[in-house]
Design a protein around this motif. Sequence first.
Motif, PDB file in Angstrom:
ATOM      1  N   ARG A  10     -14.689  17.277  11.308  1.00 21.09           N
ATOM      2  CA  ARG A  10     -16.735  17.615  10.926  1.00 21.09           C
ATOM      3  C   ARG A  10     -17.185  17.870  12.191  1.00 21.09           C
ATOM      4  O   ARG A  10     -18.245  19.198  12.401  1.00 21.09           O
ATOM      5  CB  ARG A  10     -17.455  16.387  10.112  1.00 21.09           C
ATOM      6  CG  ARG A  10     -18.354  17.175   9.398  1.00 21.09           C
ATOM      7  CD  ARG A  10     -18.881  16.468   8.281  1.00 21.09           C
ATOM      8  NE  ARG A  10     -19.808  15.080   8.814  1.00 21.09           N
ATOM      9  CZ  ARG A  10     -19.028  14.260   7.788  1.00 21.09           C
ATOM     10  NH1 ARG A  10     -18.032  14.141   7.332  1.00 21.09           N
ATOM     11  NH2 ARG A  10     -19.362  12.649   8.329  1.00 21.09           N
ATOM     12  N   HIS A  11     -17.588  16.685  13.329  1.00 24.66           N
ATOM     13  CA  HIS A  11     -18.669  17.246  14.575  1.00 24.66           C
ATOM     14  C   HIS A  11     -18.097  18.237  15.367  1.00 24.66           C
ATOM     15  O   HIS A  11     -18.775  18.824  15.582  1.00 24.66           O
ATOM     16  CB  HIS A  11     -18.362  15.874  14.954  1.00 24.66           C
ATOM     17  CG  HIS A  11     -18.601  14.364  14.172  1.00 24.66           C
ATOM     18  ND1 HIS A  11     -19.709  14.505  13.570  1.00 24.66           N
ATOM     19  CD2 HIS A  11     -18.579  13.484  14.369  1.00 24.66           C
ATOM     20  CE1 HIS A  11     -20.324  13.761  12.902  1.00 24.66           C
ATOM     21  NE2 HIS A  11     -19.731  12.486  13.302  1.00 24.66           N
ATOM     22  N   TRP A  13     -16.529  20.971  13.958  1.00 26.19           N
ATOM     23  CA  TRP A  13     -16.533  21.830  13.224  1.00 26.19           C
ATOM     24  C   TRP A  13     -17.896  22.750  13.365  1.00 26.19           C
ATOM     25  O   TRP A  13     -17.868  23.332  14.538  1.00 26.19           O
ATOM     26  CB  TRP A  13     -15.706  21.562  12.581  1.00 26.19           C
ATOM     27  CG  TRP A  13     -16.755  23.325  11.385  1.00 26.19           C
ATOM     28  CD1 TRP A  13     -15.812  24.120  11.206  1.00 26.19           C
ATOM     29  CD2 TRP A  13     -17.878  23.282  10.393  1.00 26.19           C
ATOM     30  NE1 TRP A  13     -16.762  24.545  10.330  1.00 26.19           N
ATOM     31  CE2 TRP A  13     -17.115  24.253   9.260  1.00 26.19           C
ATOM     32  CE3 TRP A  13     -18.142  22.391   9.742  1.00 26.19           C
ATOM     33  CZ2 TRP A  13     -18.329  24.527   8.323  1.00 26.19           C
ATOM     34  CZ3 TRP A  13     -19.082  22.094   8.224  1.00 26.19           C
ATOM     35  CH2 TRP A  13     -19.145  23.629   7.976  1.00 26.19           C
ATOM     36  N   MET A  14     -18.388  21.858  13.777  1.00 32.70           N
ATOM     37  CA  MET A  14     -19.666  21.683  13.652  1.00 32.70           C
ATOM     38  C   MET A  14     -20.522  22.648  14.923  1.00 32.70           C
ATOM     39  O   MET A  14     -20.894  23.057  15.275  1.00 32.70           O
ATOM     40  CB  MET A  14     -21.006  20.387  12.998  1.00 32.70           C
ATOM     41  CG  MET A  14     -20.733  20.336  11.638  1.00 32.70           C
ATOM     42  SD  MET A  14     -21.265  22.205  10.829  1.00 32.70           S
ATOM     43  CE  MET A  14     -23.412  21.702  10.714  1.00 32.70           C
ATOM     44  N   LYS A  17     -19.388  25.926  15.672  1.00 37.72           N
ATOM     45  CA  LYS A  17     -20.352  26.486  15.480  1.00 37.72           C
ATOM     46  C   LYS A  17     -21.406  26.877  15.978  1.00 37.72           C
ATOM     47  O   LYS A  17     -21.706  27.485  16.565  1.00 37.72           O
ATOM     48  CB  LYS A  17     -20.295  26.221  13.594  1.00 37.72           C
ATOM     49  CG  LYS A  17     -19.202  26.570  12.619  1.00 37.72           C
ATOM     50  CD  LYS A  17     -19.252  26.189  11.464  1.00 37.72           C
ATOM     51  CE  LYS A  17     -21.174  26.672  10.789  1.00 37.72           C
ATOM     52  NZ  LYS A  17     -21.437  26.473   9.848  1.00 37.72           N
ATOM     53  N   ARG A  18     -21.228  25.736  16.391  1.00 35.42           N
ATOM     54  CA  ARG A  18     -23.247  25.854  17.547  1.00 35.42           C
ATOM     55  C   ARG A  18     -23.262  26.682  19.095  1.00 35.42           C
ATOM     56  O   ARG A  18     -23.260  26.919  19.142  1.00 35.42           O
ATOM     57  CB  ARG A  18     -23.830  24.593  17.739  1.00 35.42           C
ATOM     58  CG  ARG A  18     -24.876  24.868  18.565  1.00 35.42           C
ATOM     59  CD  ARG A  18     -25.345  22.813  18.136  1.00 35.42           C
ATOM     60  NE  ARG A  18     -27.669  23.065  18.770  1.00 35.42           N
ATOM     61  CZ  ARG A  18     -28.333  23.267  18.495  1.00 35.42           C
ATOM     62  NH1 ARG A  18     -27.696  23.537  16.854  1.00 35.42           N
ATOM     63  NH2 ARG A  18     -29.269  23.319  18.043  1.00 35.42           N
ATOM     64  N   ARG A  30     -11.121  23.078  14.011  1.00 34.12           N
ATOM     65  CA  ARG A  30     -11.233  22.223  12.556  1.00 34.12           C
ATOM     66  C   ARG A  30     -10.330  21.151  12.614  1.00 34.12           C
ATOM     67  O   ARG A  30      -9.807  19.873  11.732  1.00 34.12           O
ATOM     68  CB  ARG A  30     -12.406  22.654  11.587  1.00 34.12           C
ATOM     69  CG  ARG A  30     -12.524  21.471  10.653  1.00 34.12           C
ATOM     70  CD  ARG A  30     -13.739  22.492   9.488  1.00 34.12           C
ATOM     71  NE  ARG A  30     -13.681  21.865   8.121  1.00 34.12           N
ATOM     72  CZ  ARG A  30     -14.692  21.869   7.514  1.00 34.12           C
ATOM     73  NH1 ARG A  30     -15.217  22.946   7.751  1.00 34.12           N
ATOM     74  NH2 ARG A  30     -15.120  20.601   6.904  1.00 34.12           N
ATOM     75  N   HIS A 160     -26.702  19.170  17.895  1.00 34.14           N
ATOM     76  CA  HIS A 160     -26.449  19.629  16.613  1.00 34.14           C
ATOM     77  C   HIS A 160     -26.614  18.385  16.422  1.00 34.14           C
ATOM     78  O   HIS A 160     -27.811  18.187  14.842  1.00 34.14           O
ATOM     79  CB  HIS A 160     -24.608  19.811  17.255  1.00 34.14           C
ATOM     80  CG  HIS A 160     -24.437  18.808  15.164  1.00 34.14           C
ATOM     81  ND1 HIS A 160     -24.373  18.909  13.530  1.00 34.14           N
ATOM     82  CD2 HIS A 160     -23.535  17.666  15.305  1.00 34.14           C
ATOM     83  CE1 HIS A 160     -23.404  18.453  12.954  1.00 34.14           C
ATOM     84  NE2 HIS A 160     -23.106  17.840  13.897  1.00 34.14           N
ATOM     85  N   TYR A 161     -27.025  17.411  16.729  1.00 37.52           N
ATOM     86  CA  TYR A 161     -26.848  16.045  16.139  1.00 37.52           C
ATOM     87  C   TYR A 161     -28.995  15.488  16.487  1.00 37.52           C
ATOM     88  O   TYR A 161     -29.755  14.904  15.227  1.00 37.52           O
ATOM     89  CB  TYR A 161     -26.784  14.582  17.046  1.00 37.52           C
ATOM     90  CG  TYR A 161     -27.160  13.654  16.582  1.00 37.52           C
ATOM     91  CD1 TYR A 161     -26.458  12.717  15.834  1.00 37.52           C
ATOM     92  CD2 TYR A 161     -28.166  12.601  17.467  1.00 37.52           C
ATOM     93  CE1 TYR A 161     -26.806  11.586  15.768  1.00 37.52           C
ATOM     94  CE2 TYR A 161     -28.359  11.783  17.177  1.00 37.52           C
ATOM     95  CZ  TYR A 161     -28.200  10.941  16.179  1.00 37.52           C
ATOM     96  OH  TYR A 161     -28.354   9.772  15.292  1.00 37.52           O
ATOM     97  N   ARG A 164     -29.504  17.783  12.629  1.00 35.84           N
ATOM     98  CA  ARG A 164     -29.464  17.171  11.407  1.00 35.84           C
ATOM     99  C   ARG A 164     -28.483  15.324  11.553  1.00 35.84           C
ATOM    100  O   ARG A 164     -28.168  15.040  10.958  1.00 35.84           O
ATOM    101  CB  ARG A 164     -27.553  17.545  11.454  1.00 35.84           C
ATOM    102  CG  ARG A 164     -27.192  19.075  12.106  1.00 35.84           C
ATOM    103  CD  ARG A 164     -27.707  19.455  10.857  1.00 35.84           C
ATOM    104  NE  ARG A 164     -27.516  21.101  10.679  1.00 35.84           N
ATOM    105  CZ  ARG A 164     -26.974  21.736   9.831  1.00 35.84           C
ATOM    106  NH1 ARG A 164     -26.526  20.634   9.160  1.00 35.84           N
ATOM    107  NH2 ARG A 164     -26.407  23.021  10.058  1.00 35.84           N
TER     108      ARG A 164
END
Length: 200
Positions: A10-11, A13-14, A17-18, A30, A160-161, A164
């Motif tokens: 999950r991390h 993947w995000m 994307k970022r 992913r 990202h962190y 989120r």
Amino acid sequence: LHGHSRRVARHAWMVAKRMGLPREEVARIRIAAAIHDVGKIETPKAILHRPGPLSADEYEVIKRHPGDGALMAAALHDPELTAMVRHHHERLDGTGYPSGISGPEIPLGARIIAVADTFDAITSTRSYRPASPHKKAIDILKHESGTRLDPSVVRAFCGHYAGRRPIFLWASVAGLPERVLSWLSGSLASVASVAKMAAV
């Protein structure tokens, strides 16, 4: 390892994307992150669950898992994905394993998985130490940025962190029943999964 691999996927993947990577590459990263530790199937449980420091010989056994995982991942017939699994423990300065490659020689996907893997390892309870707070993990990522970890990936992860935090908090709360029950007994994994679903 199931919960760990799911969180790392999950991390990763995000972050991918970022970083604006193409959809196909994001999907490949992913998948590679989801199976990055599959080679540990070949690692003796006595070593994986040792409650204290590993001996030099035991550490050498642990270091085989990226290569073992890459051999398994090769069945997917995607050389780029296989390379990500093989090199997720390489470090920017060449101090990683199994090949000791450095900088841009390390596939970008492997560099992304390395950051996600490091964060989750620090913030998860292990048999030999308790989980550390997320802030400490972020501080470690920043400290290792440019030496062991890719700075652009660390920046993307921290961005990202920062955006989120509620999701990370919820992920920690939702995973609490599983972690508590795993402390009580390794044989209660199925009960832990049920407890986690109940919490959600």
